[in-house]
Design a protein around this motif. Structure first.
Motif, PDB file in Angstrom:
ATOM      1  N   ASP A 137       1.578   7.850   5.936  1.00  0.00           N
ATOM      2  CA  ASP A 137       0.933   6.550   5.981  1.00  0.00           C
ATOM      3  C   ASP A 137      -0.319   6.621   6.848  1.00  0.00           C
ATOM      4  OD1 ASP A 137       0.483   3.659   6.038  1.00  0.00           O
ATOM      5  OD2 ASP A 137       2.547   3.508   5.379  1.00  0.00           O
ATOM      6  N   PRO A 143      -1.032   6.758   0.503  1.00  0.00           N
ATOM      7  CA  PRO A 143       0.172   6.637   1.340  1.00  0.00           C
ATOM      8  C   PRO A 143       1.419   6.505   0.467  1.00  0.00           C
ATOM      9  CG  PRO A 143      -1.547   5.086   2.011  1.00  0.00           C
ATOM     10  CD  PRO A 143      -1.965   5.644   0.687  1.00  0.00           C
ATOM     11  N   ALA A 161      -0.572  13.610   0.105  1.00  0.00           N
ATOM     12  CA  ALA A 161      -1.107  12.258   0.076  1.00  0.00           C
ATOM     13  C   ALA A 161      -2.580  12.262  -0.308  1.00  0.00           C
ATOM     14  CB  ALA A 161      -0.914  11.588   1.431  1.00  0.00           C
ATOM     15  N   THR A 216      -6.368   1.901   9.041  1.00  0.00           N
ATOM     16  CA  THR A 216      -4.973   1.730   9.443  1.00  0.00           C
ATOM     17  C   THR A 216      -4.807   0.442  10.242  1.00  0.00           C
ATOM     18  OG1 THR A 216      -4.747   4.130   9.606  1.00  0.00           O
ATOM     19  CG2 THR A 216      -3.044   2.796  10.655  1.00  0.00           C
TER      20      THR A 216
END
Length: 236
Positions: A137, A143, A161, A216
């Motif tokens: 993530d 993610p 990813a 993020t």
């Protein structure tokens, strides 16, 4: 429904981990209170058995105990191979992956009863289950939860990813792991690893890998505002 609950649980843990990451991180580069490459960040605890094995589908790496009533030579522990089979005396390879223990019992009883035994009675129990996903993530291209059949490296995990996102801070990648019953974390510098200056750490199934970055913070801000940051993680 069970699969959806597992995925939901994984992402709840991700949200909590990202919350801790944001609390302890700076704006860019290295930093924060999480140690880089700590020697104490060892292999994780052995994965627990599923809460209920009734509906659990067997997979490669799982260990099952097979007990054939009154036939000790056919009884014992078996590890399901990468092809999803166990190799049994008399029968040879038998498919186990994708079946519950009850379905596997029925398959063995049917095959042994057709050629070798009269009304065989077989009990199959799950001794250990392999967790076969790693969660990636943060600031990565895609993610999600990714399957792994064996321990891998951080570089390969990020590659699953599709690599880091444009706004990522590759100097701060946090790995969360369960060690000695506690949720632990360690920081790694992806730039340093790529240059060969730092070792590429081992990533295990059930790890959570979070790449720091501005995206993020924005994506997770609404979720993490309601989380109890201070009490989420110990001992750090």
């Amino acid at each position: 429904m069970a699969t959806r609950m597992v995925v939901l649980g994984q992402y709840c843990r991700v949200a909590a981990c990202v919350a801790a990451l944001l609390i302890m991180s700076g704006c860019g580069g290295r930093g924060g209170d999480i140690a880089y490459d700590p020697a104490s960040f060892v292999a994780p605890d052995a994965p627990p058995l599923p809460a209920t094995t009734t509906d659990y589908r067997l997979g490669a790496g799982d260990v099952v105990s097979i007990q054939v009533f009154k036939v000790d030579s056919l009884s014992g522990d078996q590890t399901i191979d990468t092809a999803g089979r166990v190799n049994l005396a008399l029968l040879g390879p038998v498919v186990a992956a994708g079946r519950t223990t009850a379905e596997f019992e029925q398959a063995l009883e049917r095959q042994l009863g057709e050629k070798y035994l009269t009304a065989p009675s077989i009990a199959v129990t799950l001794k250990s289950a392999v967790q076969r996903t790693v969660t990636v993530d943060g600031s990565v291209q895609q993610p999600g939860l990714y399957p792994i059949s064996a321990p891998t490296s951080l570089i390969k995990t990020i590659a699953m990813a599709r690599g880091t996102a444009e706004e990522a801070n590759p100097s701060r990648v946090i790995v969360f792991r369960q060690i000695d019953g506690q949720r632990m974390a360690a920081a790694f510098d992806l730039k340093s690893i790529r240059r060969g200056e730092s070792p590429d750490p081992v990533i295990y199934a059930d790890d959570i890998v979070v790449v720091d970055g501005s995206a993020t913070s924005k994506a997770m801000k609404t979720v993490i505002q309601s989380l109890p940051f201070v009490t989420l993680f110990r001992p750090f």
